[in-house]
Write an enzyme that holds these catalytic residues in place. Structure first.
Site, mmCIF file in Angstrom:
data_model
loop_
_atom_site.group_PDB
_atom_site.id
_atom_site.type_symbol
_atom_site.label_atom_id
_atom_site.label_comp_id
_atom_site.label_asym_id
_atom_site.label_seq_id
_atom_site.Cartn_x
_atom_site.Cartn_y
_atom_site.Cartn_z
ATOM 1 N N GLY A 29 -29.498 -25.808 -34.769
ATOM 2 C CA GLY A 29 -30.064 -24.646 -34.078
ATOM 3 C C GLY A 29 -29.034 -23.906 -33.259
ATOM 4 N N ASP A 142 -34.285 -20.699 -22.354
ATOM 5 C CA ASP A 142 -35.275 -20.339 -23.358
ATOM 6 C C ASP A 142 -36.749 -20.461 -22.989
ATOM 7 O OD1 ASP A 142 -35.182 -18.920 -25.599
ATOM 8 O OD2 ASP A 142 -34.788 -20.560 -26.968
ATOM 9 N N LYS A 279 -38.209 -14.385 -39.875
ATOM 10 C CA LYS A 279 -36.924 -14.226 -40.556
ATOM 11 C C LYS A 279 -36.983 -13.291 -41.771
ATOM 12 C CE LYS A 279 -34.775 -17.221 -37.813
ATOM 13 N NZ LYS A 279 -33.665 -16.901 -36.917
ATOM 14 N N LEU A 377 -27.148 -15.869 -35.050
ATOM 15 C CA LEU A 377 -25.767 -16.345 -35.029
ATOM 16 C C LEU A 377 -25.186 -16.481 -36.429
ATOM 17 C CD1 LEU A 377 -26.078 -19.025 -32.216
ATOM 18 C CD2 LEU A 377 -25.268 -16.688 -32.018
ATOM 19 N N ASP A 499 -34.409 4.486 13.808
ATOM 20 C CA ASP A 499 -35.075 5.231 12.739
ATOM 21 C C ASP A 499 -36.506 5.527 13.206
ATOM 22 O OD1 ASP A 499 -35.852 6.060 10.079
ATOM 23 O OD2 ASP A 499 -36.767 4.076 9.857
ATOM 24 N N ASP A 680 -35.707 0.676 8.657
ATOM 25 C CA ASP A 680 -36.536 -0.107 7.726
ATOM 26 C C ASP A 680 -36.231 0.119 6.257
ATOM 27 O OD1 ASP A 680 -37.704 2.512 7.663
ATOM 28 O OD2 ASP A 680 -39.411 1.580 6.638
HETATM 29 C C1 GDG Z 1 -32.475 -18.873 -31.455
HETATM 30 C C2 GDG Z 1 -32.939 -17.429 -31.674
HETATM 31 C C3 GDG Z 1 -30.580 -16.681 -31.384
HETATM 32 C C4 GDG Z 1 -28.775 -23.115 -39.704
HETATM 33 N N1 GDG Z 1 -29.003 -23.777 -40.820
HETATM 34 C C5 GDG Z 1 -28.116 -24.766 -40.881
HETATM 35 C C6 GDG Z 1 -27.297 -24.692 -39.772
HETATM 36 N N2 GDG Z 1 -27.753 -23.661 -39.036
HETATM 37 C C7 GDG Z 1 -27.172 -23.229 -37.745
HETATM 38 C C8 GDG Z 1 -26.419 -21.931 -37.917
HETATM 39 C C9 GDG Z 1 -26.583 -21.294 -36.542
HETATM 40 C C10 GDG Z 1 -27.913 -21.835 -36.068
HETATM 41 O O1 GDG Z 1 -28.220 -22.983 -36.834
HETATM 42 C C11 GDG Z 1 -29.050 -20.842 -36.244
HETATM 43 O O2 GDG Z 1 -28.928 -19.885 -35.245
HETATM 44 P P1 GDG Z 1 -29.754 -18.519 -35.238
HETATM 45 O O3 GDG Z 1 -29.171 -17.662 -34.218
HETATM 46 O O4 GDG Z 1 -29.694 -17.914 -36.587
HETATM 47 O O5 GDG Z 1 -31.290 -18.883 -34.995
HETATM 48 P P2 GDG Z 1 -32.273 -19.852 -34.103
HETATM 49 O O6 GDG Z 1 -31.979 -21.290 -34.300
HETATM 50 O O7 GDG Z 1 -33.648 -19.408 -34.432
HETATM 51 O O8 GDG Z 1 -31.940 -19.550 -32.577
HETATM 52 C C12 GDG Z 1 -31.813 -16.606 -32.274
HETATM 53 C C13 GDG Z 1 -30.236 -18.126 -31.069
HETATM 54 O O9 GDG Z 1 -31.346 -18.821 -30.526
HETATM 55 C C14 GDG Z 1 -29.108 -18.206 -30.055
HETATM 56 O O10 GDG Z 1 -29.439 -17.579 -28.876
HETATM 57 O O11 GDG Z 1 -29.504 -16.097 -32.066
HETATM 58 O O12 GDG Z 1 -32.208 -15.259 -32.406
HETATM 59 O O13 GDG Z 1 -34.077 -17.387 -32.523
HETATM 60 O O14 GDG Z 1 -25.574 -21.743 -35.678
HETATM 61 O O15 GDG Z 1 -25.117 -22.206 -38.260
HETATM 62 N N3 GDG Z 1 -26.289 -25.531 -39.550
HETATM 63 C C15 GDG Z 1 -26.066 -26.492 -40.458
HETATM 64 N N4 GDG Z 1 -26.839 -26.641 -41.545
HETATM 65 C C16 GDG Z 1 -27.847 -25.812 -41.812
HETATM 66 O O16 GDG Z 1 -28.548 -25.976 -42.804
HETATM 67 N N5 GDG Z 1 -25.044 -27.347 -40.272
#
Ligand code: GDG
Length: 729
Positions: A29, A142, A279, A377, A499, A680
């Site tokens: 995540g 969050d 998504k 991300l 004032d 004030d």
């Molecule tokens: C929340 C917000 C915001 C994904 N699949 C695999 C994998 N990942 C990694 C990616 C990335 C992360 O997980 C996903 O990040 P996102 O930003 O796309 O989305 P959310 O997890 O929903 O995150 C989002 C984020 O918080 C940060 O503030 O951007 O909008 O919803 O890093 O690389 N990693 C691996 N295998 C996978 O199958 N190893």
């Protein structure tokens, strides 16, 4: 160095149990990946749920988990199966997640889920209170923990608390649908710094604060319950080098070779998301099918590799979505596949890092089309991995990341024609242009690295804290009261800068035509009977009305927030030569805004113009005020005029005119050994700023101020003045 407590629903380590063996694995995540590099670089303790319910572990297991996590600077918050069910799967993912992503049709409002959300936030609060040290910085992350900042603040008002929301904050007309909207907003407002990924979310949040509590912000600062706090944009970055250097990793290299051989000459279109309705997976598949249908020359020449990571499988909408995606993939593959080729390679599972980066590296196009996404991300990681510069990013305008990645092909995720066109365009884009665009984005991503993001947040939080110390509410205790009386008695030349509205006259009568009553007049008379005292009323009101009210009393007067001075009865002068010619240029613009903003009106003073919006719809009035202010700043840039945004007013007046400048004037008249300034509102802050250090300054009301002390009300002002004289006579 201060210790940082990172608080999030999940720890970056996930604990699981296989038979009797406890296992520890990194969590997936965006939040976990992003914050992990920060976690390793600071003296941090990460507090969160370890991913295993406490029902599944015994005392011994709990001890083992705590010991192992402690070594990793993690601190577990244990939750039961039923708590996770109602709080996480329930309130977080059935109420907040859909609502905040503007999927109002999916949001459920159920008191029992809300109650559990409260309880779990309380559990986090108690865990933190047990381990927090006075100098710690607490950074809450969050939507799962939105009540926590307030809970902590109530128990420990001194704490330094930051809050960051990783998902969008919805427009106020959506946010207000939430039955617990005030409580959640108050929860977040317990923090000192509140961060969002984009300016849109900041604006939505401030709009809700304004609508629900009437609190207006100024350049992102809010004066909320006598505490200054800041709301700002911090677009989250990635650990750039981790991705840009990933292809040197032997496992990744092997994977690149393997996939390369498997796919051959075909062009790879890549998409990676969690299985989530936000998504846009279904819309993306429809657009891809449309692309195949309209561009048959690409059949057998492209392949969509779609990685979908299982998510929230216990929530009904997610189960339905999974069925829908499975069906659609089956249909498209069934329709277009040939013996040696299928248009979609669909993996419903998470993949290891080396496989992820190999795919990023190999993909010709990344198709990232969320219907709504806080940041995303994956889009950033894809670009960072492209260290040969080749590849095209197609990105939804609904992802926060689109704000920083203007060189990508930005699409509307609902517009299949546009997506289809963009795929074709991307597949034909020259490598030279691809590289040029990617290099620009890479430079930006490298600069705004996730460590920089976290550092900026931390610095900004510390800045707010020091600002609070400067503007804090200081209680006017008995000891201070006695000291001021003692200094008054000892002194020989005393200056009172008072004032009028809200200070001598109660706030309730502010801006009404309230002339000074007998009580006030008598106190002023008594004060000036003592020849050691010089009294000056420093007001924003016009000189004519002040002259009328104080025609018989020989005191100093300041009118129009410092425009006019009266030293002797009937004799007025300006602090410096002033002109009025500019009014003809500015007035038509104000009139335009009066016509466009019901309830607003113009007040014309001798040397200033004021646009009042106190009687307008609060949110609309504020938007108009900001618009007007920016037009005015442009219009007045060569006119030697100042634009002040005060409480529900925008005032335009010659530069260098304010109560502070008039205070300077009076202060320079004599060698005073006692000065007391009382006021004030915002205009009195200029007085407080300009008086010497030994002077006493008092703000009426509880708001934050540069003054030395705060007192409750104008009644107390009058009794303080009487008290001073009582002792001196
Ligand atoms: C929340 C917000 C915001 C994904 N699949 C695999 C994998 N990942 C990694 C990616 C990335 C992360 O997980 C996903 O990040 P996102 O930003 O796309 O989305 P959310 O997890 O929903 O995150 C989002 C984020 O918080 C940060 O503030 O951007 O909008 O919803 O890093 O690389 N990693 C691996 N295998 C996978 O199958 N190893």
């Amino acid at each position: 160095m201060a210790r940082i407590l990172i608080v999030s629903n999940r720890l970056p380590v996930t604990v699981s149990k296989n038979k009797d063996k406890i296992k520890f694995l990194p969590s997936a995540g965006g939040l976990a990946t992003g914050m992990s590099s920060f976690h390793q670089n600071y003296d941090c303790l990460w507090i969160g749920w370890p991913g295993i319910v406490k029902d599944r572990i015994n005392e011994k297991g709990i001890k083992e988990i705590i010991t192992k996590l402690e070594r990793l600077n993690n601190y577990p918050v244990f939750l039961s199966q039923s708590q996770i069910q109602a709080y996480y799967n329930g309130f977080c993912n059935k109420t907040i997640w859909p609502l905040f992503h503007s999927f109002t049709q999916y949001a459920v409002y159920q008191n029992s889920l809300w109650d559990e959300y409260n309880r779990v936030n309380r559990i986090f609060c108690e865990v933190i209170l047990n381990i927090v040290r006075p100098d710690d910085i607490i950074w809450v992350h969050d939507y799962q923990l939105m009540l926590l900042p307030k809970m902590l603040r109530e128990k420990r008002p001194d704490l330094t608390i930051g809050f960051f929301l990783h998902i969008p904050f919805p427009p106020q007309e959506i946010y207000r649908l939430l039955p617990w909207r005030e409580k959640i907003l108050k929860g977040i407002l317990g923090a000192d710094l509140i961060g969002f990924h984009t300016y849109d979310y900041v604006r939505n949040f401030l709009d809700s604060v304004l609508r629900l509590f009437g609190d207006e912000s100024n350049m992102g600062y809010l004066n909320y319950q006598n505490r200054i706090l800041k709301v700002d944009t911090f677009p989250m970055g990635i650990d750039y080098e981790r991705f840009s250097s990933s292809i040197h990793n032997p496992d990744t290299k092997k994977e690149i070779k393997k996939i390369g051989e498997l796919i051959g000459e075909k062009k790879i279109i890549l998409s990676i998301d969690r299985m989530d309705y936000t998504k846009g997976i279904v819309k993306r598949l429809e657009a891809y099918e449309y692309f195949l249908q309209k561009n048959s020359e690409y059949l057998e020449k492209v392949i969509l590799i779609m990685i979908v990571v299982p998510s929230r499988a216990r929530v009904k909408q997610y189960q339905r979505l999974k069925e829908q995606v499975d069906e659609l993939v089956g249909e498209i593959n069934g329709r277009y596949a040939t013996i040696g080729w299928s248009p979609i390679r669909y993996l419903f599972r998470s993949i290891p890092f080396y496989e992820l980066t190999a795919l990023y590296y190999l993909a010709d196009v990344a198709l990232i089309t969320p219907l709504k996404d806080g940041m995303n991300l994956v889009a950033k990681e894809f670009i960072a991995t492209k260290n040969n510069g080749k590849g095209v990013l197609i990105l939804s305008e609904m992802a926060g990341a689109a704000n920083e990645m203007g060189e990508a092909l930005i699409v509307n995720p609902n517009n299949r024609e546009q997506i289809s066109w963009s795929i074709k365009y991307a597949l034909n884009l020259s490598q030279e242009i691809q590289k040029k665009r990617n290099r620009v984005m890479q430079k930006r991503l490298k600069n705004y690295h996730v460590r920089k993001w976290a550092d900026d947040f931390k610095e900004s939080l510390l800045q707010v804290k020091s600002m609070q110390a400067e503007f804090s509410v200081k209680d006017f205790s008995l000891k201070n009261r006695l000291k001021i009386i003692e200094d008054y008695q000892k002194s020989k030349n005393r200056l009172f800068l008072l004032d009028y509205d809200g200070t001598l006259i109660p706030t309730t009568y502010k801006f009404k035509k309230i002339k000074p009553g007998k009580k006030i007049l008598s106190i002023i008379q008594q004060l000036i009977q003592d020849k050691k005292n010089q009294v000056v009323i420093v007001s924003g009101r016009g000189k004519d009305i002040l002259e009328k009210w104080f025609a018989d009393i020989d005191i100093g007067l300041v009118a129009g927030h410092g425009t006019w001075l009266r030293e002797k009865i009937g004799q007025w002068k300006t602090v410096k030569p002033l002109s009025n010619k500019w009014k003809n240029q500015i007035k038509p613009l104000l009139e335009l805004y009066v016509n466009r903003t019901p309830g607003s009106f113009i007040e014309e003073k001798d040397y200033s113009l004021v646009w009042h919006y106190i009687k307008t719809d609060p949110s609309f009035g504020r938007i108009r005020a900001l618009e007007l202010k920016s037009s005015l700043l442009y219009l007045t840039s060569n006119l030697n005029l100042e634009v002040l945004h005060g409480e529900k007013v925008i005032e335009i007046k010659p530069t260098g005119i304010n109560k502070g400048v008039s205070a300077d004037y009076w202060i320079s008249q004599k060698d005073w050994d006692f000065i007391l300034a009382i006021g004030d509102d915002w205009s009195d802050e200029d007085t407080f700023q300009n008086i010497p250090d030994f002077a006493y300054s008092i703000k009426v009301g509880k708001g934050s101020s540069l003054s030395k002390y705060n007192i409750e009300s104008s009644i107390e002002v009058l009794s303080l003045l009487k008290e001073l004289m009582g002792k001196s006579i």
